[in-house]
Motif scaffolding. Structure first.
Motif, PDB file in Angstrom:
ATOM      1  N   GLY A  52     -19.724   4.237  31.629  1.00 60.22           N
ATOM      2  CA  GLY A  52     -20.594   4.157  32.713  1.00 60.22           C
ATOM      3  C   GLY A  52     -21.021   2.749  32.778  1.00 60.22           C
ATOM      4  N   LEU A  53     -22.172   2.248  32.354  1.00 58.10           N
ATOM      5  CA  LEU A  53     -22.760   0.897  32.274  1.00 58.10           C
ATOM      6  C   LEU A  53     -22.445   0.257  30.963  1.00 58.10           C
ATOM      7  N   GLY A  54     -21.802   1.164  30.020  1.00 52.60           N
ATOM      8  CA  GLY A  54     -21.503   0.408  28.636  1.00 52.60           C
ATOM      9  C   GLY A  54     -22.664  -0.035  28.149  1.00 52.60           C
ATOM     10  N   SER A  55     -24.199   0.885  28.152  1.00 50.48           N
ATOM     11  CA  SER A  55     -25.282   0.364  27.555  1.00 50.48           C
ATOM     12  C   SER A  55     -25.450   1.165  26.125  1.00 50.48           C
ATOM     13  N   ASN A  56     -24.410   1.857  25.691  1.00 46.34           N
ATOM     14  CA  ASN A  56     -24.826   2.688  24.444  1.00 46.34           C
ATOM     15  C   ASN A  56     -23.198   2.686  23.655  1.00 46.34           C
ATOM     16  N   LEU A  57     -22.400   1.562  24.032  1.00 45.39           N
ATOM     17  CA  LEU A  57     -20.991   1.551  23.555  1.00 45.39           C
ATOM     18  C   LEU A  57     -20.628   0.195  23.055  1.00 45.39           C
ATOM     19  N   LEU A  58     -19.707   0.287  22.063  1.00 40.32           N
ATOM     20  CA  LEU A  58     -19.008  -0.744  21.526  1.00 40.32           C
ATOM     21  C   LEU A  58     -17.556  -0.435  21.172  1.00 40.32           C
ATOM     22  N   VAL A  59     -16.581  -1.722  21.630  1.00 39.75           N
ATOM     23  CA  VAL A  59     -15.195  -1.340  21.561  1.00 39.75           C
ATOM     24  C   VAL A  59     -14.917  -2.424  20.598  1.00 39.75           C
ATOM     25  N   ARG A  60     -14.097  -1.890  19.425  1.00 38.01           N
ATOM     26  CA  ARG A  60     -13.920  -2.884  18.289  1.00 38.01           C
ATOM     27  C   ARG A  60     -13.100  -3.815  18.573  1.00 38.01           C
ATOM     28  N   ASP A  61     -13.064  -4.950  17.821  1.00 37.24           N
ATOM     29  CA  ASP A  61     -12.175  -6.281  18.231  1.00 37.24           C
ATOM     30  C   ASP A  61     -10.795  -6.083  18.249  1.00 37.24           C
ATOM     31  N   GLY A  62     -10.313  -4.947  17.707  1.00 40.80           N
ATOM     32  CA  GLY A  62      -8.695  -4.626  17.952  1.00 40.80           C
ATOM     33  C   GLY A  62      -8.332  -4.033  19.110  1.00 40.80           C
ATOM     34  N   GLY A  63      -9.229  -3.655  19.860  1.00 40.95           N
ATOM     35  CA  GLY A  63      -9.033  -3.084  21.195  1.00 40.95           C
ATOM     36  C   GLY A  63      -9.030  -1.815  20.958  1.00 40.95           C
ATOM     37  N   LEU A  64      -9.125  -0.989  22.487  1.00 43.01           N
ATOM     38  CA  LEU A  64      -8.885   0.430  22.722  1.00 43.01           C
ATOM     39  C   LEU A  64      -7.602   0.610  23.311  1.00 43.01           C
ATOM     40  N   ASP A  65      -6.671   1.490  22.584  1.00 46.60           N
ATOM     41  CA  ASP A  65      -5.227   1.748  23.146  1.00 46.60           C
ATOM     42  C   ASP A  65      -5.486   2.841  24.100  1.00 46.60           C
ATOM     43  N   ALA A  66      -6.105   2.696  25.442  1.00 43.16           N
ATOM     44  CA  ALA A  66      -6.587   3.774  26.148  1.00 43.16           C
ATOM     45  C   ALA A  66      -6.792   3.091  27.772  1.00 43.16           C
ATOM     46  N   THR A  67      -6.551   4.179  28.659  1.00 43.12           N
ATOM     47  CA  THR A  67      -7.245   3.738  30.068  1.00 43.12           C
ATOM     48  C   THR A  67      -8.547   3.914  30.131  1.00 43.12           C
ATOM     49  N   VAL A  68      -9.358   2.828  30.311  1.00 40.50           N
ATOM     50  CA  VAL A  68     -11.029   2.928  30.491  1.00 40.50           C
ATOM     51  C   VAL A  68     -11.125   3.199  31.857  1.00 40.50           C
ATOM     52  N   VAL A  69     -11.941   4.206  32.314  1.00 47.48           N
ATOM     53  CA  VAL A  69     -12.160   4.311  33.776  1.00 47.48           C
ATOM     54  C   VAL A  69     -13.592   4.170  33.828  1.00 47.48           C
ATOM     55  N   LEU A  70     -13.672   3.294  34.881  1.00 41.61           N
ATOM     56  CA  LEU A  70     -15.239   2.646  35.008  1.00 41.61           C
ATOM     57  C   LEU A  70     -15.843   3.331  36.088  1.00 41.61           C
ATOM     58  N   MET A  71     -16.930   4.142  35.773  1.00 45.31           N
ATOM     59  CA  MET A  71     -17.651   4.989  36.673  1.00 45.31           C
ATOM     60  C   MET A  71     -18.646   4.285  37.728  1.00 45.31           C
ATOM     61  N   HIS A  72     -19.332   3.372  37.041  1.00 38.10           N
ATOM     62  CA  HIS A  72     -20.190   2.575  37.925  1.00 38.10           C
ATOM     63  C   HIS A  72     -19.842   1.869  39.261  1.00 38.10           C
TER      64      HIS A  72
END
Ligand SMILES: Cc1cc2nc3c(=O)[nH]c(=O)nc-3n(C[C@H](O)[C@H](O)[C@H](O)COP(=O)(O)OP(=O)(O)OC[C@H]3O[C@@H](n4cnc5c(N)ncnc54)[C@H](O)[C@@H]3O)c2cc1C
Length: 313
Positions: free
Chosen positions: A56-76
């Motif tokens: 959403g707005l990423g206000s409760n979220l952290l992605v670790r420094d090595g990254g996220l092996d996924a497709t992020v979908v941005l809702m906002h």
């Protein structure tokens, strides 16, 4: 035939742009849908093996420094429609898509002379994030006002669900039924919600919002990147008080700091890595456990892999 408007797909998207901590690694891919129909069609078309992660707005979220092996979908900005309806049981109903910012829902309800949505004014996320977290404050929480939700599963199936379909608690929402299909735990995303509030006075709602927001300005480090409360409050107590009583206000790892203003907030002093933030969270958790015998439970969500894990992979 009407042509479907498509959104924007990028690769190696820096997630520090999309989370309020302004820190963290990259997402392998990132999709910003145009609208609900485009989102449904995107989810349906992606290979079943591909992990999708909604933000959403990423206000409760952290992605670790090595990254996220996924497709992020941005809702906002993508799912942003609102509609006013009525029924005989609830009176006025607000149908709100998941990408709408929670403060906008509060203002909309207030302008219509509905009371009870004021608490959303200070929650800097989307309605989707508020549904996923059962966000709340000052004695109110999101699911107290949900009449129904519309969800999407990994196969592109849309459902209308009732609150009874979920286990709902303090910062906790879980579908009772197990839905398989490879999304994040829970198996479905929120597309929208039908919300009901109490008929009242627009002036009173405005006044209450002003009051709640000024309480936040007085107690929270809103001028520094943060993700709100790190830990849930333990039963009958306050995480901030426990952390403060361990002398941890101001404690640092790298550029991450336990806020001197609010002990349950960790702020980015500028250039903090996700690893700085996560290490500090774990340090605080260990100290409170060692000194107070309370195991604090994290409220923020941390996803992805560390730099070390990424090197091995
Ligand atoms: C200054 C500040 C103050 C805050 N105060 C409060 C507070 O008073 N009370 C409170 O509860 N929280 C508070 N928070 C935390 C945060 O704002 C809330 O948890 C908010 O609801 C998160 O919404 P988001 O859109 O930013 O979600 P994100 O951070 O983007 O995502 C959080 C989680 O929700 C999931 N999610 C997001 N959208 C959907 C969707 N549509 N369907 C399914 N899952 C979804 C994500 O995958 C992720 O796991 C605060 C944060 C800040 C920075």
């Amino acid at each position: 035939m009407v042509q479907l408007e498509r959104g924007n797909l990028t690769c190696r998207e820096p997630m520090d742009r999309h989370v309020s901590w302004r820190a963290g690694g990259v997402a392998a891919r990132c999709y910003a849908p145009r609208n609900r129909q485009d989102l449904i069609s995107f989810v349906t078309d992606r290979p079943g093996s591909e992990m999708l992660y909604v933000v959403g707005l990423g206000s409760n979220l952290l992605v670790r420094d090595g990254g996220l092996d996924a497709t992020v979908v941005l809702m906002h900005g993508a799912l942003r429609e609102t509609e006013v309806n009525h029924d005989g049981t609830h009176g006025t109903l607000l149908d709100v898509e998941a990408g709408v910012a929670a403060p906008k829902v509060a203002r909309m309800a207030g302008r219509m002379g509905l009371e009870g949505a004021e608490f959303l004014a200070g929650i800097p996320g989307t309605l989707g994030g508020a549904l996923a977290m059962n966000a709340g404050c000052y004695g109110s929480q999101t699911w107290d006002h949900v009449v129904s939700v519309m969800t999407l599963d990994r196969n592109g199936k849309v459902r209308v669900r009732q609150p009874d379909d979920y286990d709902i608690g303090y910062r906790h929402v879980a579908l009772k039924e197990v839905v398989t299909g490879g999304l994040e735990p829970g198996g479905e995303w929120f597309l929208s919600a039908r919300l009901a509030f109490t008929p009242g006075s627009a002036a009173r709602a405005r006044e209450k919002m002003r009051d709640l927001l000024s309480r936040r300005v007085a107690t929270q480090p809103l001028d520094q990147p943060n993700a709100g409360s790190i830990f849930r409050n333990p039963e009958g107590g306050f995480a901030a008080r426990l952390i403060e009583s361990c002398g941890l206000k101001g404690a640092r790892v790298g550029q991450a700091q336990v806020s001197p203003r609010h002990a349950n907030f960790i702020v980015n002093l500028g250039g903090a890595t996700a690893s700085d933030i996560e290490s500090l969270i774990l340090e605080v958790q260990e100290e409170v456990w060692a000194r107070q015998g309370v195991k604090l439970v994290m409220e923020v969500r941390i996803v992805g892999q560390s730099e070390k894990q990424a090197e091995v992979a």
